[in-house]
Design a protein around this motif. Structure first.
Motif, mmCIF file in Angstrom:
data_model
loop_
_atom_site.group_PDB
_atom_site.id
_atom_site.type_symbol
_atom_site.label_atom_id
_atom_site.label_comp_id
_atom_site.label_asym_id
_atom_site.label_seq_id
_atom_site.Cartn_x
_atom_site.Cartn_y
_atom_site.Cartn_z
ATOM 1 N N ASP A 69 0.898 -1.220 0.146
ATOM 2 C CA ASP A 69 0.058 0.053 -0.105
ATOM 3 C C ASP A 69 0.783 1.346 0.160
ATOM 4 O OD1 ASP A 69 -2.271 -1.548 -0.050
ATOM 5 O OD2 ASP A 69 -2.432 -1.647 1.994
ATOM 6 N N PHE A 70 2.001 1.114 0.663
ATOM 7 C CA PHE A 70 2.789 2.388 0.688
ATOM 8 C C PHE A 70 3.536 2.632 -0.687
ATOM 9 C CE2 PHE A 70 7.184 4.415 0.996
ATOM 10 C CZ PHE A 70 7.004 5.214 1.741
ATOM 11 N N GLY A 71 3.908 1.516 -1.586
ATOM 12 C CA GLY A 71 4.245 1.690 -2.877
ATOM 13 C C GLY A 71 3.174 2.436 -3.766
ATOM 14 N N TYR A 72 2.036 1.903 -3.369
ATOM 15 C CA TYR A 72 0.849 2.518 -4.184
ATOM 16 C C TYR A 72 0.811 3.863 -3.926
ATOM 17 C CZ TYR A 72 -1.124 -1.494 -6.562
ATOM 18 O OH TYR A 72 -1.486 -2.498 -7.270
ATOM 19 N N MET A 73 0.780 4.205 -2.439
ATOM 20 C CA MET A 73 0.662 5.558 -2.253
ATOM 21 C C MET A 73 1.805 6.399 -2.635
ATOM 22 S SD MET A 73 -0.498 4.937 1.560
ATOM 23 C CE MET A 73 -0.363 6.586 2.321
ATOM 24 N N ALA A 74 3.152 6.081 -2.576
ATOM 25 C CA ALA A 74 4.100 6.816 -3.002
ATOM 26 C C ALA A 74 4.094 6.910 -4.500
ATOM 27 C CB ALA A 74 5.403 6.214 -2.858
ATOM 28 N N ARG A 75 3.710 6.214 -5.155
ATOM 29 C CA ARG A 75 3.431 6.167 -6.749
ATOM 30 C C ARG A 75 2.425 7.075 -7.010
ATOM 31 N NH1 ARG A 75 1.289 1.176 -10.716
ATOM 32 N NH2 ARG A 75 -0.608 1.730 -9.691
ATOM 33 N N LEU A 76 1.374 7.477 -6.256
ATOM 34 C CA LEU A 76 0.226 8.180 -6.488
ATOM 35 C C LEU A 76 0.858 9.551 -6.100
ATOM 36 C CD1 LEU A 76 -2.584 8.887 -7.310
ATOM 37 C CD2 LEU A 76 -3.100 8.562 -5.254
ATOM 38 N N ARG A 77 1.685 9.896 -5.235
ATOM 39 C CA ARG A 77 2.234 11.099 -5.159
ATOM 40 C C ARG A 77 3.175 11.632 -6.115
ATOM 41 N NH1 ARG A 77 2.311 13.648 -0.323
ATOM 42 N NH2 ARG A 77 4.717 14.052 -0.126
ATOM 43 N N ILE A 78 3.959 10.518 -6.574
ATOM 44 C CA ILE A 78 4.773 11.035 -7.824
ATOM 45 C C ILE A 78 4.079 11.456 -8.933
ATOM 46 C CG2 ILE A 78 6.623 9.832 -9.288
ATOM 47 C CD1 ILE A 78 7.299 8.045 -6.929
ATOM 48 N N LEU A 79 2.981 10.630 -9.364
ATOM 49 C CA LEU A 79 2.234 10.947 -10.484
ATOM 50 C C LEU A 79 1.492 12.038 -10.341
ATOM 51 C CD1 LEU A 79 1.059 7.266 -11.271
ATOM 52 C CD2 LEU A 79 2.816 8.634 -12.469
ATOM 53 N N ALA A 133 -1.895 6.344 -16.327
ATOM 54 C CA ALA A 133 -0.444 6.158 -15.936
ATOM 55 C C ALA A 133 -0.157 5.038 -15.027
ATOM 56 C CB ALA A 133 0.299 7.200 -15.379
ATOM 57 N N THR A 134 -1.211 4.603 -14.094
ATOM 58 C CA THR A 134 -0.883 3.650 -13.295
ATOM 59 C C THR A 134 -1.431 2.320 -13.773
ATOM 60 O OG1 THR A 134 -3.219 3.885 -12.647
ATOM 61 C CG2 THR A 134 -1.715 5.167 -11.136
ATOM 62 N N SER A 135 -2.137 2.549 -14.814
ATOM 63 C CA SER A 135 -2.518 1.265 -15.850
ATOM 64 C C SER A 135 -1.409 1.140 -16.571
ATOM 65 C CB SER A 135 -3.912 1.463 -16.644
ATOM 66 O OG SER A 135 -4.194 0.288 -17.446
ATOM 67 N N PHE A 136 -0.723 1.960 -17.053
ATOM 68 C CA PHE A 136 0.454 1.756 -18.008
ATOM 69 C C PHE A 136 1.584 1.161 -17.187
ATOM 70 C CE2 PHE A 136 4.556 3.556 -19.190
ATOM 71 C CZ PHE A 136 4.888 2.820 -20.422
ATOM 72 N N LEU A 137 1.714 1.520 -15.869
ATOM 73 C CA LEU A 137 2.842 1.133 -15.251
ATOM 74 C C LEU A 137 2.670 -0.418 -14.678
ATOM 75 C CD1 LEU A 137 3.766 4.198 -13.388
ATOM 76 C CD2 LEU A 137 5.169 3.265 -14.686
ATOM 77 N N ASP A 138 1.221 -0.803 -14.264
ATOM 78 C CA ASP A 138 0.906 -2.083 -13.843
ATOM 79 C C ASP A 138 1.262 -3.104 -15.047
ATOM 80 O OD1 ASP A 138 0.386 -1.081 -11.469
ATOM 81 O OD2 ASP A 138 -1.824 -1.018 -11.618
ATOM 82 N N GLU A 139 0.930 -2.717 -16.276
ATOM 83 C CA GLU A 139 1.042 -3.630 -17.139
ATOM 84 C C GLU A 139 2.314 -3.811 -17.750
ATOM 85 O OE1 GLU A 139 -1.696 -5.245 -18.180
ATOM 86 O OE2 GLU A 139 -3.017 -4.236 -17.130
ATOM 87 N N LEU A 245 11.033 6.330 -14.096
ATOM 88 C CA LEU A 245 11.774 5.535 -13.101
ATOM 89 C C LEU A 245 11.390 5.728 -11.905
ATOM 90 C CD1 LEU A 245 15.450 6.092 -14.420
ATOM 91 C CD2 LEU A 245 14.090 4.052 -14.639
ATOM 92 N N LYS A 246 11.054 6.669 -11.301
ATOM 93 C CA LYS A 246 10.346 6.687 -9.828
ATOM 94 C C LYS A 246 9.083 6.156 -9.787
ATOM 95 C CE LYS A 246 11.021 10.980 -8.958
ATOM 96 N NZ LYS A 246 11.087 12.422 -8.332
ATOM 97 N N ALA A 247 8.186 6.311 -10.816
ATOM 98 C CA ALA A 247 7.137 5.790 -10.553
ATOM 99 C C ALA A 247 7.107 4.500 -10.831
ATOM 100 C CB ALA A 247 6.023 6.627 -11.734
ATOM 101 N N PHE A 248 7.963 3.955 -11.764
ATOM 102 C CA PHE A 248 7.878 2.342 -11.956
ATOM 103 C C PHE A 248 8.683 1.646 -10.924
ATOM 104 C CE2 PHE A 248 10.017 -1.289 -13.688
ATOM 105 C CZ PHE A 248 8.741 -2.134 -14.021
ATOM 106 N N PHE A 249 9.625 2.476 -10.021
ATOM 107 C CA PHE A 249 10.278 1.732 -8.960
ATOM 108 C C PHE A 249 8.989 1.468 -7.694
ATOM 109 C CE2 PHE A 249 12.471 1.903 -4.780
ATOM 110 C CZ PHE A 249 13.216 0.814 -4.968
ATOM 111 N N ALA A 250 8.358 2.453 -7.548
ATOM 112 C CA ALA A 250 7.297 2.349 -6.748
ATOM 113 C C ALA A 250 6.209 1.434 -6.992
ATOM 114 C CB ALA A 250 6.502 3.813 -6.476
ATOM 115 N N THR A 251 6.159 1.238 -8.385
ATOM 116 C CA THR A 251 5.142 0.016 -9.141
ATOM 117 C C THR A 251 5.906 -1.199 -8.571
ATOM 118 O OG1 THR A 251 4.280 1.370 -10.626
ATOM 119 C CG2 THR A 251 3.756 -0.980 -10.954
ATOM 120 N N PHE A 252 7.179 -1.549 -9.017
ATOM 121 C CA PHE A 252 7.884 -2.656 -8.578
ATOM 122 C C PHE A 252 7.744 -2.992 -7.050
ATOM 123 C CE2 PHE A 252 11.610 -4.899 -7.578
ATOM 124 C CZ PHE A 252 11.604 -5.919 -8.730
ATOM 125 N N CYS A 253 8.116 -2.147 -6.322
ATOM 126 C CA CYS A 253 8.146 -2.476 -4.770
ATOM 127 C C CYS A 253 6.677 -2.782 -4.435
ATOM 128 C CB CYS A 253 8.351 -1.392 -4.095
ATOM 129 S SG CYS A 253 10.197 -1.016 -4.452
#
Length: 354
Positions: A69-79, A133-139, A245-253
């Motif tokens: 959940d923290f990774g999702y939150m961090a990604r949302l803040r980045i995006l 963007a979240t859909s793109f990163l998840d896929e 890169l930051k958004a994808f790293f959060a997605t990966f985590c």
């Protein structure tokens, strides 16, 4: 102006009605009870030994969900470029996950996600951009991880092709996974083309496809999706590679932590006493399980998820009855909390925002 149905408070209230929350719970428990009655053998639970390892493993499982959940939150803040506070970001993610939990896996919570972001203060165009963007990163995560896994693991073991008496099941799983992967790849290519190259061309293609008689009833939704892609493209085209890169790293985590929940549960009940735990193989099979769960017509994959768990991770667990029990524990940790948190938060959120 006529209010869009997806932003109608009555529609949202219907989405969290007791029936919507109860159905996935009932479906999941009925599936577990059926599997237990079908495969349970006396003495199954004698294999479980509670110890400090059990507590540590379960603690790590909950920690992995928190990290997810923290990774999702961090990604949302980045995006959103830190548009939201951590508290507000947590609320959005919980509402988003709740919507995903009460809709079929193939639909997910994205249809409501734009609404959540918009009502929390983002304009409609940027809300659409963030969700796209979240859909793109998840896929992208799935598309990258599967080939990497196939490079380092025995693919016959991964797809159960060496398991005894499971040839038909293995073949079905193999075709299902490959088909789902190709669909994901096609979706990612089309989405990338629309977001970064030619959004108006993609909207034209969508509208042309949805002129077909069998799809015509969804033409209005396709038109809105095309408009969302055009708005998203304006906001995403000029982002630099550090941003991505930051958004994808959060997605990966986030996704990786989600998969390690099962590894932690198996460690908690020390299944390695009965069969060795190949943690990388367990992780890889969960990746494939998640791809398979996308076809489930039930809310949040209820019922189907528990069945896939027992079939696809059963060779790491000594008894069928025990694998069903661990499947239930897995869902209690990784799925059901979002139902209860969302059912508590969403009525209050609707009251505040409408």
């Amino acid at each position: 102006m006529e209010q869009n149905n997806s932003t109608n408070p009555k529609t949202l209230l219907k989405a969290i009605s007791p029936q919507r929350v109860i159905w996935p719970i009932l479906i999941g428990f009925v599936a577990v009870i059926y599997l237990l009655v079908k495969d349970f053998e006396p003495g199954t639970f004698d294999l479980i030994e509670f110890s400090w390892i059990t507590l540590i493993g379960l603690f790590i499982a909950f920690l992995m969900m928190a990290l997810r959940d923290f990774g999702y939150m961090a990604r949302l803040r980045i995006l959103t470029e830190n548009e939201f506070s951590w508290r507000k970001t947590f609320r959005i993610i919980m509402l988003w996950e709740f919507t995903s939990a009460i809709t079929p896996s193939a639909i997910g919570g994205t249809s409501f996600a734009i609404l959540y972001l918009n009502k929390e203060g983002l304009n409609l165009g940027k809300s659409s951009a963030v969700v796209m963007a979240t859909s793109f990163l998840d896929e992208l995560y799935f598309i990258i991880m599967l080939p990497l896994i196939l490079l380092v693991l025995d693919w016959q073991q991964l797809f159960l092709l060496n398991a005894e008496n499971t040839s038909s099941l293995a073949s079905s799983l193999l075709f299902l996974i490959l088909g789902a992967y190709l669909l994901k790849l096609a979706y990612l290519i089309v989405l990338s083309y629309g977001l970064f190259k030619n959004p108006r061309g993609l909207k034209w293609l969508l509208l042309w496809i949805f002129k077909l008689p069998i799809l015509r009833r969804w033409k209005q939704g396709a038109n809105q999706a095309g408009t969302d892609i055009i708005e998203s493209s304006k906001d995403l085209k000029n982002k630099n590679y550090i941003f991505w890169l930051k958004a994808f790293f959060a997605t990966f985590c986030s996704w990786t932590a989600r998969y390690w929940v099962v590894n932690s549960i198996l460690l908690a009940f020390w299944c390695c006493k009965y069969s060795s735990l190949d943690h990388l193989m367990i992780f890889a099979r969960q990746l494939l399980m998640w791809i398979m769960m996308l076809i489930s017509p039930t809310p949040g994959g209820s019922g189907f998820s528990e069945w896939v768990f027992t079939k696809y991770l059963g060779d790491f667990i000594p008894e069928a009855g025990l694998s069903i029990t661990l499947a239930l524990i897995w869902r209690l940790i990784s799925y059901y909390p979002y139902l209860f948190i969302g059912a508590y938060m969403l009525p209050k959120w609707i009251k505040e925002n409408f």
